[in-house]
Each structure stands twice: as structure tokens, then as C-alpha cells.
Write a protein that holds these residues in place. Structure first.
Motif, PDB file in Angstrom:
ATOM      1  N   ALA A 211      -3.079  10.433   5.779  1.00  0.00           N
ATOM      2  CA  ALA A 211      -2.379  10.048   4.557  1.00  0.00           C
ATOM      3  C   ALA A 211      -2.411   8.536   4.368  1.00  0.00           C
ATOM      4  N   LEU A 212      -2.234   7.787   5.460  1.00  0.00           N
ATOM      5  CA  LEU A 212      -2.283   6.330   5.401  1.00  0.00           C
ATOM      6  C   LEU A 212      -3.670   5.855   4.984  1.00  0.00           C
ATOM      7  N   PHE A 213      -4.707   6.430   5.571  1.00  0.00           N
ATOM      8  CA  PHE A 213      -6.087   6.046   5.255  1.00  0.00           C
ATOM      9  C   PHE A 213      -6.410   6.363   3.795  1.00  0.00           C
ATOM     10  N   ILE A 214      -6.076   7.590   3.377  1.00  0.00           N
ATOM     11  CA  ILE A 214      -6.389   8.031   2.018  1.00  0.00           C
ATOM     12  C   ILE A 214      -5.645   7.188   0.991  1.00  0.00           C
ATOM     13  N   GLY A 215      -4.369   6.895   1.278  1.00  0.00           N
ATOM     14  CA  GLY A 215      -3.577   6.134   0.329  1.00  0.00           C
ATOM     15  C   GLY A 215      -3.909   4.659   0.299  1.00  0.00           C
ATOM     16  N   TYR A 216      -4.052   4.049   1.471  1.00  0.00           N
ATOM     17  CA  TYR A 216      -4.247   2.602   1.548  1.00  0.00           C
ATOM     18  C   TYR A 216      -5.600   2.183   0.986  1.00  0.00           C
ATOM     19  N   PHE A 217      -6.632   2.984   1.253  1.00  0.00           N
ATOM     20  CA  PHE A 217      -7.979   2.625   0.801  1.00  0.00           C
ATOM     21  C   PHE A 217      -8.352   3.285  -0.523  1.00  0.00           C
ATOM     22  N   SER A 218      -7.329   3.716  -1.262  1.00  0.00           N
ATOM     23  CA  SER A 218      -7.501   4.217  -2.632  1.00  0.00           C
ATOM     24  C   SER A 218      -8.355   5.473  -2.732  1.00  0.00           C
ATOM     25  N   VAL A 219      -8.540   6.170  -1.621  1.00  0.00           N
ATOM     26  CA  VAL A 219      -9.325   7.412  -1.653  1.00  0.00           C
ATOM     27  C   VAL A 219      -8.649   8.424  -2.573  1.00  0.00           C
ATOM     28  N   PHE A 220      -7.316   8.468  -2.520  1.00  0.00           N
ATOM     29  CA  PHE A 220      -6.570   9.425  -3.337  1.00  0.00           C
ATOM     30  C   PHE A 220      -6.776   9.137  -4.821  1.00  0.00           C
ATOM     31  N   VAL A 221      -6.868   7.859  -5.176  1.00  0.00           N
ATOM     32  CA  VAL A 221      -7.104   7.483  -6.577  1.00  0.00           C
ATOM     33  C   VAL A 221      -8.425   8.042  -7.052  1.00  0.00           C
ATOM     34  N   LEU A 289       2.744   7.748   1.547  1.00  0.00           N
ATOM     35  CA  LEU A 289       1.501   7.157   2.059  1.00  0.00           C
ATOM     36  C   LEU A 289       0.312   7.523   1.176  1.00  0.00           C
ATOM     37  N   LEU A 290       0.254   8.766   0.731  1.00  0.00           N
ATOM     38  CA  LEU A 290      -0.846   9.197  -0.129  1.00  0.00           C
ATOM     39  C   LEU A 290      -0.851   8.434  -1.451  1.00  0.00           C
ATOM     40  N   LEU A 291       0.318   8.091  -1.949  1.00  0.00           N
ATOM     41  CA  LEU A 291       0.440   7.449  -3.258  1.00  0.00           C
ATOM     42  C   LEU A 291       0.686   5.947  -3.140  1.00  0.00           C
ATOM     43  N   PHE A 292       0.262   5.357  -2.045  1.00  0.00           N
ATOM     44  CA  PHE A 292       0.542   3.939  -1.806  1.00  0.00           C
ATOM     45  C   PHE A 292       0.026   3.049  -2.934  1.00  0.00           C
ATOM     46  N   ARG A 293      -1.152   3.340  -3.466  1.00  0.00           N
ATOM     47  CA  ARG A 293      -1.734   2.480  -4.500  1.00  0.00           C
ATOM     48  C   ARG A 293      -1.074   2.656  -5.860  1.00  0.00           C
ATOM     49  N   PHE A 294      -0.329   3.735  -6.037  1.00  0.00           N
ATOM     50  CA  PHE A 294       0.475   3.893  -7.246  1.00  0.00           C
ATOM     51  C   PHE A 294       1.846   3.312  -6.934  1.00  0.00           C
TER      52      PHE A 294
END
Length: 360
Positions: A211-221, A289-294
Motif C-alpha cells: 500500500a505504501l509503495f502503490i500510494g507513494y509512487f502514484s501507482v494507484f493514480v 497509504l493507497l491514497l497518499f497522493r490524493f
């Protein structure tokens, strides 16, 4: 005479700590415990109520919405109906029935949600003589408490209901409080996943890391952008991804969230009540964590994790079997909480959400 509000808030939290020390050596007294809780509740309500509701962001909006929700039918057809927070906005017609003005409505709402929060703490620690005051001390040192109860009051009501949910005796009651929380603030949606993430620590570490990796590096976006989304959702996501108001603190919030997750993974209390609180904390942590960039969404979800941290911190202390280790753990957490409170009560967000001064 005027007292700078952060000093007053710090004083109230220290009062909770002193009561904890006093009750730690006193014999069990239900009446004294209720009386002490009542005094702390009155002090906190006094701070929240005796301020300028207009010197804020969300409160003036809710006072404006108040005139559109006069009868119960309005909460389904007025300009606020699209939010779907029918329980929260349903308090407006009740306030109209009571003949309350818009500022009196805010006072009513704040009194309800803060009182429910104190009730939840009392119920959770009903078998303990002093621990409720230690948990309240940790809570009152948190900026999140003053934000969700002082400004984003939909989330304040929702949070109090989630806290009552971890005190519930049955799964039905817990789900009922989750549903009530959902119809107060949609951010509590993730609480419904808390019963489905009962994994061992190694699996939890893996989930949090991903979740940290996906959220921090904008993968989720990028994943979200692969789907054909309605225009209003795209607009909302663009707004939250460029949300600047909380950005200066986002990395601090992220670091603290990771630290608390590590702490609770390895030192959490495994008793039933604490485990239920941890399941809520864990699922909101993953979502945050998944939505960190939002950033706007991340900040709101972190607030949901924060409401369980005081209880889980007390649980960490209690899981030590030797009294000496328990005392050391308590002192370490108290010192860290006091140190953190120096930062919290001197941060501009406190002045923004609570007002610069509280007149006595």
C-alpha cells in the motif's frame, strides 16, 4: 484576562494525566470516576463552544446549510442531499424543532459528538480504574481531535460512532454503528472492511508495504486512470490530487502512521476490544497509504486512524506483564505524547481550527 488557547488546551490534557496518576493509587470509585470524566468533558466542551464559529472553513458552510434543512424531507431533496450524509444532516431538522439558531445548532452538534466520544472511552475502559484518563490524555494531545471536532464536524460525529462500534458487544451492534458512521461521513466506508483483514503479522507487513509503495509512487493514480470514470469523479480526484492545504504536513503524517503501524504490529494488546480497535486502525491505514497522493483524502483517512491510536497505545502498555516494564512503557509514551503536544499546540492548524484566544 485572556489565555492563549494552546496553553489552555495543554492544561486540560495535563489535568487528564494528573487524574490518571491520582486514580492509579486510589481504590476503585465509580462515582469519582464519573465525576472526573464529567469535569474533563465540561472543560473540553467549554473550549469548543466558547469560540467564533465563523472564523473557520467548514462551520460557516454548515450554518449556511442549516437554513435548507428545516424538515426531515429536506435532507433528501435540499442542496446537501447529494452528500448522502443523512444522519448528520438529520440533526438539523431536530435542531429546528428545538427552536435553535444556526450557532446553537453547531453547539448542539459539537456537544453530541464530543459527549459520544467520552462515552465510548468510558465504555471501553469501564473495567479499569484509571486507564480511561491516560487514553484521554493521549487523545487530548492530538491535533486530530481538535480538527475533527472543531472543524470537519461530519467526521467528528462519524468518528464518535466508530469508537462506540468498538465498544459494541455483538457484530450486529458494531455494524449498526458503522452504518450510522457511514451516513454521517462517507470516509468511514472503509470501516466495513475491518472484519475481512484478519491476517498474521507477516501478511499485514506485506499489505502495508504494498500500500505504501502503490500510494507513494502514484501507482494507484495510474491504475485509477485506466478506468472510464464519470466526469464528476474525475473532477473530484483532480481536486484532491492537487489539494494543498494539508500538504506541508503530509510527510510527517505518513511517517507517524508508519511508526504507529510498526508499534501496534509488534506490541499491540491482543484482547478482544483492542483487537477490534486495531482492525479499524489497520484498514484505515491501508486506505490512507493507497491514497497518499490524493492529499485531501489521505489527510481525512489519517484522521480516522488517529482516533484509535490513544486506545491502542494504552493497550500496548497493558500487554506488559511485569509492573516495572508497564511503568517504563507508560512513562515513555507519556513523555513522547507531551513532546509531541508541544508541536501540536503551537501549530497554526490549532489556531485556525479553534481560534487564537479563549476568553475567561
Amino acid at each position: 484576562m485572556e489565555i492563549y488557547k494552546p496553553i489552555l488546551l495543554q492544561g486540560i490534557s495535563i489535568c487528564a494525566l494528573l487524574v490518571f496518576f491520582i486514580f492509579s493509587v486510589l481504590k476503585r470509585s465509580f462515582v469519582l470516576k464519573i465525576a472526573a470524566l464529567g469535569v474533563l468533558l465540561v472543560l473540553i466542551l467549554g473550549v469548543f463552544i466558547n469560540r467564533d464559529y465563523g472564523a473557520n472553513i467548514d462551520l460557516p458552510l454548515y450554518m449556511d446549510f442549516y437554513k435548507y434543512n428545516v424538515v426531515f424531507a429536506d435532507i433528501f431533496i435540499s442542496k446537501t442531499a447529494w452528500k448522502g450524509d443523512f444522519l448528520f444532516f438529520g440533526l438539523m431538522p431536530i435542531s429546528h424543532i428545538l427552536g435553535l439558531g444556526k450557532e446553537d445548532y453547531i453547539t448542539f452538534q459539537l456537544t453530541l459528538s464530543i459527549t459520544l466520544t467520552f462515552l465510548a472511552y468510558f465504555l471501553f475502559f469501564k473495567d479499569s480504574r484509571a486507564l480511561v484518563f491516560l487514553a484521554l490524555f493521549f487523545m487530548l494531545n492530538s491535533s486530530s481531535f481538535y480538527l475533527i471536532q472543531g472543524n470537519v464536524i461530519r467526521q467528528g460525529l462519524s468518528s464518535s460512532l466508530l469508537l462506540l462500534g468498538i465498544c459494541a458487544n455483538t457484530g450486529f451492534q458494531t455494524n449498526l454503528f458503522k452504518t450510522m458512521a457511514f451516513f454521517s461521513h462517507k470516509g468511514s466506508l472503509f470501516s466495513f472492511l475491518s472484519g475481512f483483514l484478519d491476517y498474521k503479522n507477516k501478511t499485514r507487513i506485506l499489505i502495508l508495504s504494498l500500500a505504501l509503495f502503490i500510494g507513494y509512487f502514484s501507482v494507484f493514480v495510474h491504475i485509477i486512470n485506466l478506468f472510464p470514470l464519470p466526469e464528476f469523479i474525475v473532477t473530484k480526484l483532480e481536486f484532491y490530487s492537487s489539494f494543498e492545504r494539508a500538504s506541508s504536513n503530509s510527510l510527517i503524517k505518513l511517517a507517524l502512521l508508519i511508526c504507529f503501524n510498526i508499534l501496534f504490529l509488534f506490541f499491540r494488546n491482543t484482547n478482544v476490544g483492542y483487537e477490534k480497535a486495531y482492525s479499524f486502525f489497520f484498514v484505515f491505514s491501508v486506505a490512507a497509504l493507497l491514497l497518499f497522493r490524493f492529499d485531501g483524502m489521505f489527510s481525512r483517512l489519517v484522521l480516522y486512524t488517529d482516533i484509535f491510536i490513544p486506545i491502542l497505545s494504552v493497550g500496548c502498555i497493558q500487554q506488559f506483564t511485569e509492573k516495572r516494564n508497564k511503568v517504563i512503557a507508560a512513562l515513555v509514551m507519556i513523555v513522547l505524547s507531551l513532546t509531541y503536544s508541544v508541536y501540536v499546540f503551537n501549530h497554526e492548524s490549532i489556531v485556525f481550527n479553534m481560534g487564537a484566544y479563549f476568553s475567561i
